[in-house]
Design a protein around this motif. Sequence first.
Motif, short mmCIF file in Angstrom:
data_model
loop_
_atom_site.label_atom_id
_atom_site.label_comp_id
_atom_site.label_asym_id
_atom_site.label_seq_id
_atom_site.Cartn_x
_atom_site.Cartn_y
_atom_site.Cartn_z
N ASN B 511 0.90 -1.39 0.00
CA ASN B 511 0.07 -0.04 0.04
C ASN B 511 0.91 1.24 0.06
N VAL B 514 0.78 2.52 -3.40
CA VAL B 514 -0.34 2.84 -3.66
C VAL B 514 -0.71 4.31 -3.41
N ARG B 517 1.51 6.37 -5.59
CA ARG B 517 1.05 6.46 -7.05
C ARG B 517 0.07 7.58 -7.08
N ASN B 518 -0.70 7.67 -6.09
CA ASN B 518 -1.79 8.71 -5.83
C ASN B 518 -1.02 9.92 -5.95
N ASN B 521 0.37 11.21 -8.89
CA ASN B 521 -0.75 11.23 -10.22
C ASN B 521 -0.52 10.21 -11.38
N TYR B 550 -5.76 17.22 11.47
CA TYR B 550 -6.56 16.10 10.61
C TYR B 550 -7.81 15.54 11.49
N SER B 554 -10.33 13.44 7.30
CA SER B 554 -9.34 14.12 6.56
C SER B 554 -8.68 12.95 5.74
N PRO B 555 -8.03 13.36 4.65
CA PRO B 555 -7.55 12.43 3.79
C PRO B 555 -5.98 11.80 4.51
N THR B 557 -3.93 9.92 2.70
CA THR B 557 -3.33 9.48 1.39
C THR B 557 -1.89 10.36 1.13
N LEU B 558 -1.58 11.20 2.10
CA LEU B 558 -0.42 11.87 1.98
C LEU B 558 0.99 11.50 2.02
N PRO B 614 0.06 17.98 -8.00
CA PRO B 614 0.04 19.05 -6.99
C PRO B 614 0.50 18.47 -5.51
N LEU B 615 0.11 17.04 -5.51
CA LEU B 615 0.51 16.61 -4.04
C LEU B 615 1.85 16.20 -3.69
N GLN B 617 4.13 18.93 -4.27
CA GLN B 617 4.52 20.46 -3.95
C GLN B 617 5.03 20.46 -2.67
N PRO B 618 4.02 20.10 -1.53
CA PRO B 618 4.64 20.22 -0.08
C PRO B 618 5.86 19.43 0.17
N PRO B 660 6.01 21.16 5.37
CA PRO B 660 4.63 21.11 5.14
C PRO B 660 4.20 19.88 5.02
#
Lengths: 676, 676
Positions: B511, B514, B517-518, B521, B550, B554-555, B557-558, B614-615, B617-618, B660
Motif C-alpha cells: 500500500n 499505492v 502512485r496517488n 498522479n 486532521y 481528513s485524507p 493519502t499523503l 500537486p500533491l 508540491q509540499p 509542510p
Amino acid sequence: MKYILMLLFGSFVSNAQITTEQLNLMPWPQNIKLSKGTFALSKNFKVNITGNPNPRVFLGATNFVRRLDGRTGLFLEQSFLTKVNESPEAELQINCVRNGKIEINEDESYQLIITSNKISINAPNDLGALHGLETLLQLLQNNNTSFYFPVVEISDSPRFTWRGLMIDAARHFQPVDVIKRNLDAMASMKMNVFHWHLADDQGWRIQLKNHPKLTELSSDGYFYTQDEIKNIVKYADERGILVVPEIDVPGHASALLTAYPEIGSKVGEGKITYEVQRNSGIFNATLDPTNPKTYEILSSIFDEVCPLFPGGYFHIGGDENNGKEWNANPEIQQFKKDNNLANNHDLQTYFNMKLIPMLKKHNKKLMGWEEIMTENMSKDAIIHAWRGTNEGQEAGGALIKAAKSGYNTVLSNGYYIDLMLGLESHYLNDPLPKKIILSPEEKARVLGGEAAMWSELVTPLNIDSRIWPRTAAIAERLWSNAEVNDMNSLRKRLKTISFRLEELGITHIRNKEVILRNISNNQDTRALNDFSNLCEPLKNYKRNGGGKKYRMHSPLTLFADACNSDASEALDFNLAVNAYLADKSKENKVLVTDFFKKWIAMNSDLIALSANAPLVQPLLPLSKSLSDVSEQLFLLMDKKQKVNQVLLEDLLEKCNTRSPADVELAVYGSLKNLSQ
Amino acid sequence: MKYILMLLFGSFVSNAQITTEQLNLMPWPQNIKLSKGTFALSKNFKVNITGNPNPRVFLGATNFVRRLDGRTGLFLEQSFLTKVNESPEAELQINCVRNGKIEINEDESYQLIITSNKISINAPNDLGALHGLETLLQLLQNNNTSFYFPVVEISDSPRFTWRGLMIDAARHFQPVDVIKRNLDAMASMKMNVFHWHLADDQGWRIQLKNHPKLTELSSDGYFYTQDEIKNIVKYADERGILVVPEIDVPGHASALLTAYPEIGSKVGEGKITYEVQRNSGIFNATLDPTNPKTYEILSSIFDEVCPLFPGGYFHIGGDENNGKEWNANPEIQQFKKDNNLANNHDLQTYFNMKLIPMLKKHNKKLMGWEEIMTENMSKDAIIHAWRGTNEGQEAGGALIKAAKSGYNTVLSNGYYIDLMLGLESHYLNDPLPKKIILSPEEKARVLGGEAAMWSELVTPLNIDSRIWPRTAAIAERLWSNAEVNDMNSLRKRLKTISFRLEELGITHIRNKEVILRNISNNQDTRALNDFSNLCEPLKNYKRNGGGKKYRMHSPLTLFADACNSDASEALDFNLAVNAYLADKSKENKVLVTDFFKKWIAMNSDLIALSANAPLVQPLLPLSKSLSDVSEQLFLLMDKKQKVNQVLLEDLLEKCNTRSPADVELAVYGSLKNLSQ
C-alpha cells in the motif's frame, strides 16, 4: 520563501484548455459538450442533495467527497451527507426526482453540468445521480499546484440495461472484502448487475439454516453466512447494483450431491456417495430429474435462498450437463420413455420447467446458461449465451437465436475474462453486431452482457488482476454508443482508469508486486517485473488444459499469476517493430534495438536472481531464448552482420514453445516479423 | 536441454550448512540446537496430527500447507486436514496431548524436532502446536533450485503470558478484513491477545440489538454487526487468540452520550445533547456516576456485549476523564460530599466498583487503563499501564506500582505504535527492567504487554504499515528471553519477517506504493519512493498536535502516510557517515558522497514530477533543503573546497524545520555530524 517553487511554477502553468479527446472518461458518455473555462476546487467545496432520492445517494455522495479528498489532499470540510438539502449553498447540487429501483430497465440517465462556479447533477432518480458522480470524479484535472473540473455539459444513459459481472465463488471462495471492492469498481464503471455463482462441483458457498449439511460437508469451511449475503446485497444496492444468485443445477452438482447423494442420478452397488471436486473440468454428478425428492429439496433450498436476494432474477445454471449419469441409469431412461422425452435435452427441460413455479412463488424469473433454451422451454426464461468457437459453436449464436425465439437474453460469449484474452477481443464484441439483422422487438430482447470471472485459477491475491482493467472495456461496450470503438482511445483512457481503480481497493497493480516479491525471495524485482511485462499467461484454458495440473489448492503465486493479458511492454515493442518495418530509419532502428539490449541484460539479471530464488528457475529457458534471439536480431539489424537463418529460426521457435512457467512471450509475433 | 541452467546451478550449489545467527526466527525461541544436515521438501510432503487437540489445529495445519505451497510452488498434494491421524505416513507429525484453552496462563509451549527425513512437533495442546508450525515456516531455507529445512531441535515457550495488540476501531473504523489479516499476522508472531477498542468519542462500533440507537446515532453507519463480532472471535480462537473488548467509560463517552444524553454529566439550559466528535483530543463528555440510569444502561449494554466474547476479560477504559463536566455539575459535587468522596478519582472508583459485579455476572474480570488504580479499587482489576514521559509520568511507573500493590498488570507504555517512534524504543522496553527489583510474586503479576494502535491517523489503507513490522519487535520482547536484545540481529531478521507478513495479506509494503502512485498522479514513483525512505512521519502526535488539522474524515493519502519510522535509507546513510567519521578513507567517503549525488538528482526528479502532481508540491521545500545541503557537503568532502559555514548551518536548519509534508528528515542528525 518555503513555497517559492510552488509560486514560480504556479505562475507558469495555467489551467490549459483541454480537448474532449484528452478526457479519460469510461464508459464514454452519450453526449459531451466541452466549453472553455474551469471550475476550481477548494477546501470549501460541498455537495447538496435535493429531491426525493433513495438514501443510497447520501452514502454515494459521502464516498464521492472522501475519494475527491483522497486524490487532492484538500482536507474538504464536509464529513457525512445524511439528508436532503443539508448545505443549500454547496457548489455541487444534486437533484433526484425520485427513489431509484434496483431492477432491469430502470432509468439510469443523468445530466451533469459544470460551469465556472457551480456544478449540477440532475437525474430522474438516485441511480443516475450516482453515475453522474462517477463521471464527475473522472473529469478531475490538475495543473502543477491545483485541481479543477473543465466546464462541460454531459447527458448520458446506458445503451444496454444489463451490464454485469459474474464472480464464481464456488471453485475458489472469494471472501466478502473481495466481493465488496469489486462492487465498488463495478459501480465506478456504471455496471449494474452482480451475478454471484454460489455453488458448483468444487463447493457450496451459501449458508442454509434448513440445510446445514450443505456447508458442513461441501464447503471446506469457506462459505458466506446469511448475514454476509444480506450485507453484500445491501452494499450492492447502495451502489445501484442488482445481485443475481446462481445455484447451478442439474449438472455441476458435486457439492450439492455430496450433502444429498440420495437425489443424484448415479447407480451402483452399495451406498452411493459423491465428493467435492478438487480438480477443474466437467464432472458427471447430476441431479435425478425423475426423483420427487429432488424437487422437494430444491424447492426448500430456493425458499431459503430467494428471500436473501430482493432482485427479480435467479440463475439456475443448467450448463454442461454431460448426461453420463442419466444415460447409465435405467430408471431415468425408462422415465424418458414413459414421458415421451426424446433425449436428455428434453429431460432437462422437464427438470427446468419444474423450477419455474418454485421461483415464481418468490417473484423471481428463471435465468440459465444457453443450454436451457430447448423447444419446450418457457419464454419467460432469460437465456444466458456463453458458448462460442471454443465449444464448437458460432460465437454468441445463442444470443441471436434467443432474441429471435422470443427470449430475453444476456451475452457472455466474448466476455469470458478467465480466458486471459486481450482487451480487443472483449471490447469489439458487440452484443448486436452490425451484420446481424434483428427487428426492434428482437433487439429489445438483448438485455446486455456480463463479464464472466470463472475462478479455477484465481484467489483473492490475483482475482482483481483478471477482472480489471479488462472489465472496464466490457462496461464501456455495454454502456456507450456502438460507434465508440477506437482501440487507441480505449488503451489511452484505460491507463488512468486502471490507476484510479486502486482508490476503491482494487489490488490488480499492488498485488503483482507481492507475487513477484515472493518469486524473487525478497530480492530486487525489477528484472522479474520487466519480464512479466513481456509475457502473458497461457490463454483459452491452456494453462490448465486437462484441469488437473492446478487443483483447487494449488499455488497461484507463480509467474503466470503476476503476468496479464495485453502485456504492456510487448505492446510498445510491437509498435516499434511496425514503425521500423514501415521505415527503417536510424531512429526507428534504435527504438527496436534498445529493447534487445534491455532484454539481454534482463536475462543476466534473472540468472543472477535465480541463484537464491528457486521460483525464478522455470522462467529462465524462455528468458534465455528471448535473449538469444535478441542477440541475433541485434547483430542482424545493428551491425548488418550475417546471421545463420536456420539458427535464428530455431531460436525463435524456442520463444514459441510452451514455457514451464505457463506463459507465452507476447513479442513472439513481432520477433518473427523482424526475422523475415 | 530446457533445464540445462538449472542443472548447472544445481550441481554447484548445495544446501550449505547454516548457522543459528542466519536463521530469521521471530520471536526468537528459548532453545535452539542446530545440527548438520537438512530435510528436503518435496511435492509429497504431508502433515499428520495425533492426540486430542482442539480442531483449530486442523485449520492451522491446512493453512500451513497452503502457505508453504505458496512460497515454494511445489503443488503439495494435501488439500484440507480435517481429523486426527489422516496421513499416518506423513513426514511432519504433530502431536497435541489435549485441547488448548483460550485463556491467560494456558501452556503454550512446543517442541520442534527436524531430522533429515522427519519432522515432529510435540505440544501439550494445539496452541503450542500452532506456534510450532509458525516456527517451522520461519525455518524454511532454499538454495537455487529447492527448498529445505535445517536439522534442528527447538524447545520453546513464552516469557510473558499476555502478548497483545490493541486496535482502536472507534476513531477510524477498521473493517472485518483489516482485523482478520492482523489476527493472522499476530498469530505468526505468537501473539495471543487482541484488545478491541470498540467505543470512543468518535464512534460506537458494535451493534446492540437492545440499544439500536447506539449505532443509528453514533456510528455514521460504520460498525460491526454481532455476527461479524462472533465471526472475528471465532477467527481469533482458531488462531489461539483471546479477544478482549473495550467499551471506554466514564470518559471518552461522546458517542455513547450522543445516543443517551440523559446519562451524561453536562448541565445547561434546555435539552442536553452530545455529538460524535470529528476531531482528535480529550473531550469533556462523561457519564454521570450519580445517576442510577447510568448503571441500568451500562448493565444492559454489558449483558449484550459480554456473551459475544467468551474470554475472561473486559476492558472498561477509564482513562483521561478530565473531570470538567463533573466539576461543573452541582449535583455531582453534592453527591461527592454526601458519599465522602474526596475527589474525582474517588468518584471514578465509586463508578468503577459498580461495574465489577456487572462483569462478574458474565465471568469477566474488569480491566482498565492505569487511571482506575486508586486506593479503594478492587485488587481483582487488571491495571493497563500506559502513561509515560509524554503524560508527565515516569515511563511504565504504573506497571511497577500495580505489581507491588497486588494487581495483575499489562504494559502498553513504550508500546504505543501510533507515536511513530523507532523500533529500538519499543524493542528495548522490557516490562521487567533489570534496575527494578520485584519479588517473584510481584513479577508474576506482570502479565505482559500490548502494542497500542490508536487510530486517529490510520485508515485501512495505511494501518498495517503502522502496526507492522514494529509490532513484531514487541512480540519478541514479550515472548523471548530478556537477553535477546541485539538491535542488529533484530533489524536483520525483521527484513525477512516483514516480507513474509505479506503472505498473510498484510499490506504494509504494497500500500505504500499505492499512496505514492496517488501522490505522483500515476507518474513514475521512484523519486518519491527514494525520498520516502529518508523521511519519517512527525512523532509523538506532533503531526496532529492540536488534534484539529486532521479530522476523522481528513485524507490520509499523503506523503507522511507513505513514510514510516526507521526510514530505511536513513539507517544506511547513518551507518555510512559513522564509518566515514571513524575512518576518512576514500572508500568511506565515496559511500557518503554517493548518497549526496543521489539526493541531488532525486530533488530534480521531484521537481519534474511536481509539474503534473500537486500533491508533490509540499515535499519540495524539504527535498530542496536536502539537495542544497548535499551540494555543500559534497563540495566540502569531495573537492575539499571551502564552504560558507554560516550558509551550511542555515541550510541544515532548513532540513530541521517542520515540513509542510508533516515529515522529518531522518538523516538530519548525520548531516549535522558531517558538517562539524
